[in-house]
Scaffold this motif. Sequence first.
Motif, mmCIF file in Angstrom:
data_model
loop_
_atom_site.group_PDB
_atom_site.id
_atom_site.type_symbol
_atom_site.label_atom_id
_atom_site.label_comp_id
_atom_site.label_asym_id
_atom_site.label_seq_id
_atom_site.Cartn_x
_atom_site.Cartn_y
_atom_site.Cartn_z
ATOM 1 N N GLU A 88 48.854 43.771 43.503
ATOM 2 C CA GLU A 88 47.632 42.784 43.751
ATOM 3 C C GLU A 88 47.379 42.163 44.854
ATOM 4 O O GLU A 88 46.544 41.813 45.375
ATOM 5 C CB GLU A 88 47.595 42.000 42.341
ATOM 6 N N GLN B 229 39.435 39.061 36.788
ATOM 7 C CA GLN B 229 40.159 39.887 36.313
ATOM 8 C C GLN B 229 41.205 40.394 36.800
ATOM 9 O O GLN B 229 42.184 40.944 36.078
ATOM 10 C CB GLN B 229 39.069 41.007 36.245
ATOM 11 N N HIS B 230 41.248 40.277 38.057
ATOM 12 C CA HIS B 230 42.469 40.842 38.732
ATOM 13 C C HIS B 230 43.827 40.063 38.573
ATOM 14 O O HIS B 230 44.879 40.574 38.823
ATOM 15 C CB HIS B 230 42.193 40.975 40.482
ATOM 16 N N TYR C 198 43.608 42.950 46.773
ATOM 17 C CA TYR C 198 43.136 43.388 45.774
ATOM 18 C C TYR C 198 42.688 41.837 44.889
ATOM 19 O O TYR C 198 41.535 41.544 44.529
ATOM 20 C CB TYR C 198 43.852 43.882 44.484
ATOM 21 N N LEU C 199 43.621 40.870 44.908
ATOM 22 C CA LEU C 199 43.424 39.460 44.181
ATOM 23 C C LEU C 199 43.330 38.710 45.409
ATOM 24 O O LEU C 199 44.058 38.176 46.108
ATOM 25 C CB LEU C 199 44.762 39.419 43.541
ATOM 26 N N SER D 170 32.623 43.174 39.804
ATOM 27 C CA SER D 170 33.303 43.042 41.237
ATOM 28 C C SER D 170 32.488 41.797 41.536
ATOM 29 O O SER D 170 32.487 41.492 42.788
ATOM 30 C CB SER D 170 32.557 44.217 41.944
ATOM 31 N N PHE E 105 44.966 41.163 35.562
ATOM 32 C CA PHE E 105 45.844 42.231 35.782
ATOM 33 C C PHE E 105 47.117 42.361 36.358
ATOM 34 O O PHE E 105 48.026 43.069 35.957
ATOM 35 C CB PHE E 105 44.871 43.450 36.772
ATOM 36 N N GLN F 293 38.055 37.560 40.689
ATOM 37 C CA GLN F 293 39.230 37.212 40.769
ATOM 38 C C GLN F 293 40.008 37.047 39.567
ATOM 39 O O GLN F 293 41.019 37.204 39.073
ATOM 40 C CB GLN F 293 38.988 35.746 41.659
#
Length: 277
Positions: free
Chosen positions: A139, A118-119, A143-144, A111, A122, A116
């Motif tokens: 996302e 990582q997402h 989320y992103l 986190s 994803f 950023q």
Amino acid sequence: SEFLKLALALWLGLVLARKARLLDQWQHVLVPGLLVSGAAVGLVVLGHDLGTALVMVALVGGAMFVAGLPMRWFGAAAVLGAGAVAFLVVFSDNRMARVLTFLGIGESDPSGVGFQSQHGLFGLGTGGLSGVGLGASREKWSYLPEAHNDFIFAILGEELGLAGTLLVLALFAALAVGMFRVVRRHPDPFAKITCAGIASWILFQALVNIGVVIGLMPVIGVPLPLVSAGGSAMISTLLALGVVMAFARTEPGAQQVLQARRGAVRRSLAVVGRRRG
């Protein structure tokens, strides 16, 4: 800084074209070419935007390469540039954290700094081959970070899958072929150098943006040309491509093709009109 890129490309085209026969002498490259270019890049660095500064360095390098500077000077410039970038990274806690996280030796908190990236991965992973459907991204709903701007490529991959991302790459490749064609075929040194600077700017920025999203580079805040949301970036890029198109209209054989195409359109419209009658 976005409009400064276009101004710098046009200015370098004018100056380097006029000094074409003197570019093997370092003093004629330094004054005014490198001094003004360095001042422009320095202003952007003072605004704490290293990503845009790197894009401008690529623009200057592309223009000077096509202008015909000796290759040994590029080697020296690369060493000095790498040293300057390392200095700017080491003495910035934010940049240093991003680089260490990218290398896998920094903060491991998902986190934290790497959130950023990582997402973004994803989103690309969720898209698979064909994507989850246009507009169906998950996302992008908070989320992103910067999903509409710096990480728009991840959303494209999520919604349109591998096929969509490859299509974007193919479109940039087609744009590169068109701009390099102008550089290769145009007889005017001003057009060649300016177009080379614009091509280096747009293509390098696209490669950096995509490289960041797919995890090949640390996070650098530059938008994806012609795709990311944003006013000044989009307008300056469209203006630059308009300049390239103006050059393309004056390359050898272009006027004959355009005249023939206009005639074909007029004939087609005349046929349509007769059919309606």
